[in-house]
Design a protein around this motif. Structure first.
Motif, short mmCIF file in Angstrom:
data_model
loop_
_atom_site.label_atom_id
_atom_site.label_comp_id
_atom_site.label_asym_id
_atom_site.label_seq_id
_atom_site.Cartn_x
_atom_site.Cartn_y
_atom_site.Cartn_z
N TYR A 272 -12.69 -31.42 1.15
CA TYR A 272 -12.08 -31.93 2.37
C TYR A 272 -11.55 -33.35 2.16
O TYR A 272 -10.42 -33.67 2.57
N ALA A 276 -7.70 -34.53 2.37
CA ALA A 276 -7.27 -35.62 3.25
C ALA A 276 -6.52 -36.69 2.46
O ALA A 276 -5.53 -37.27 2.94
N ALA A 299 -17.37 -29.80 7.63
CA ALA A 299 -16.00 -30.07 7.17
C ALA A 299 -15.09 -28.85 7.33
O ALA A 299 -13.86 -28.99 7.37
N GLU A 301 -14.44 -26.77 9.86
CA GLU A 301 -13.62 -26.76 11.07
C GLU A 301 -12.49 -27.78 10.98
O GLU A 301 -11.36 -27.52 11.39
N ASN A 302 -12.82 -28.95 10.45
CA ASN A 302 -11.79 -29.99 10.30
C ASN A 302 -10.70 -29.54 9.32
O ASN A 302 -9.52 -29.80 9.53
N LYS A 304 -9.86 -26.48 8.69
CA LYS A 304 -9.09 -25.41 9.36
C LYS A 304 -8.01 -26.01 10.25
O LYS A 304 -6.85 -25.54 10.28
N ALA A 305 -8.38 -27.06 10.99
CA ALA A 305 -7.41 -27.72 11.87
C ALA A 305 -6.30 -28.39 11.06
O ALA A 305 -5.12 -28.33 11.43
N ALA A 306 -6.70 -29.02 9.94
CA ALA A 306 -5.70 -29.69 9.09
C ALA A 306 -4.73 -28.68 8.50
O ALA A 306 -3.53 -28.93 8.42
#
Length: 312
Positions: A272, A276, A299, A301-302, A304-306
């Motif tokens: 992740y 980023a 990490a 879910e984050n 997935k959103a990214a």
């Protein structure tokens, strides 16, 4: 010529007498040992070694005395342990280890040093339980020097260091425990790793609160210099570089940090942070590839959103 011949005869008589005396003392030592008079046997075996060391006629008796003398002190130590006379036991086990090393019996040396460590473990226990970590560490250090394989005591020594604020010394001991591979150490290895993470996370949180990301990196680098394969400190270092927004360093170190992790949540966190960093550098394809490897933990879910944003 006659005078020289007489002197030679006298010398041979003296040597013969000396050998006989040594043999007599040796037999007395053996009898004392068999009777479990280990103090008496030790004194006699020491005489055999001192008197016979340069006499080829009694070489076998001297060799046996050297092999048996450390055992005499070992048994004396055992007797003292039974009566809970720990100072006397420590003196005798230490003497046994010293003599065993001197005479090349590494097995006996290890056994004797094992008991030296156990006694120091007992003696440091009260101070440790009373949270007098300075006193405990001073005692446990002696035991650890005698027997680094006493992992129970080593855990207490490492904790004492950490509680005293001597983080690096504590980590060195924890790392040494964690590196052991024999199954008998498995429980203590797991505990060492748990405590390393605990104390490291506490220290990192403190430094993060002060915004000291460079300090965290320096700390991690120091530990990685000793153990480059450390998953914990690769994790800590990558998070610190991410925290200071040094995305080039995150990209440089991210894959190796991910590869080092054995826990899926930790591995996902590394990917992740890598994703980023790629995203911040506008390297879209690489960011997507990294985020797709984030499969576990918070990490996920984050990531997935990214990914949803990147794949619009």
């Amino acid at each position: 010529m006659k005078k020289i011949f007489v002197s030679a005869v006298a010398l041979m008589a003296a040597l013969t007498l000396s050998a006989q005396d040594v043999t007599t003392i040796f037999n007395e030592a053996g009898a004392a040992f068999n009777a479990k008079d280990f103090a008496g046997a030790a004194a006699k075996f020491e005489q055999v070694i001192d008197l016979g060391i340069d006499n080829e006629e009694v070489a076998s008796q001297v060799a046996t005395a050297k092999a048996t003398l450390p055992k005499c002190y070992y048994y004396l130590g055992g007797a003292a342990i039974k009566s809970q006379n720990y100072d006397e036991a420590l003196k005798n086990f230490s003497k046994s280890a010293e003599l065993a090393e001197l005479y090349g019996d590494m097995t006996q040396m290890s056994k004797s040093n094992g008991w030296v460590a156990k006694i120091y473990q007992i003696q440091g226990g009260d101070a440790f339980n009373n949270k007098d970590y300075k006193t405990a560490a001073g005692i446990f250090e002696k035991g650890y020097k005698a027997d680094p394989d006493n992992t129970g005591m080593a855990l207490n020594l490492a904790m004492s260091y950490c509680e005293m604020g001597e983080y690096e010394k504590g980590m060195d001991i924890y790392e040494a425990i964690a590196a052991k591979t024999h199954p008998k150490y498995a429980e203590d290895v797991a505990k060492a790793k748990e405590m390393m993470a605990l104390y490291t996370n506490n220290k990192v949180a403190e430094m993060q609160g002060a915004g000291d990301f460079d300090g965290i990196i320096t700390m991690a680098d120091a530990q990685l210099a000793k153990n480059p394969a450390s998953a914990l400190f690769q994790n800590v270092r990558l998070q610190a570089y991410s925290g200071k927004k040094d995305y080039a360093k995150v990209i440089e170190l991210g894959q190796a940090a991910a590869d080092a992790q054995v826990d899926e949540e930790d591995k996902s966190l590394m990917y992740y942070l890598l994703g980023a960093a790629y995203n911040a550098k506008e390297m879209k394809a690489q960011a997507i590839a990294a985020f797709q490897k984030v499969t576990a933990g918070p990490a996920a879910e984050n990531a997935k959103a990214a990914l949803a944003e990147l794949q619009k």
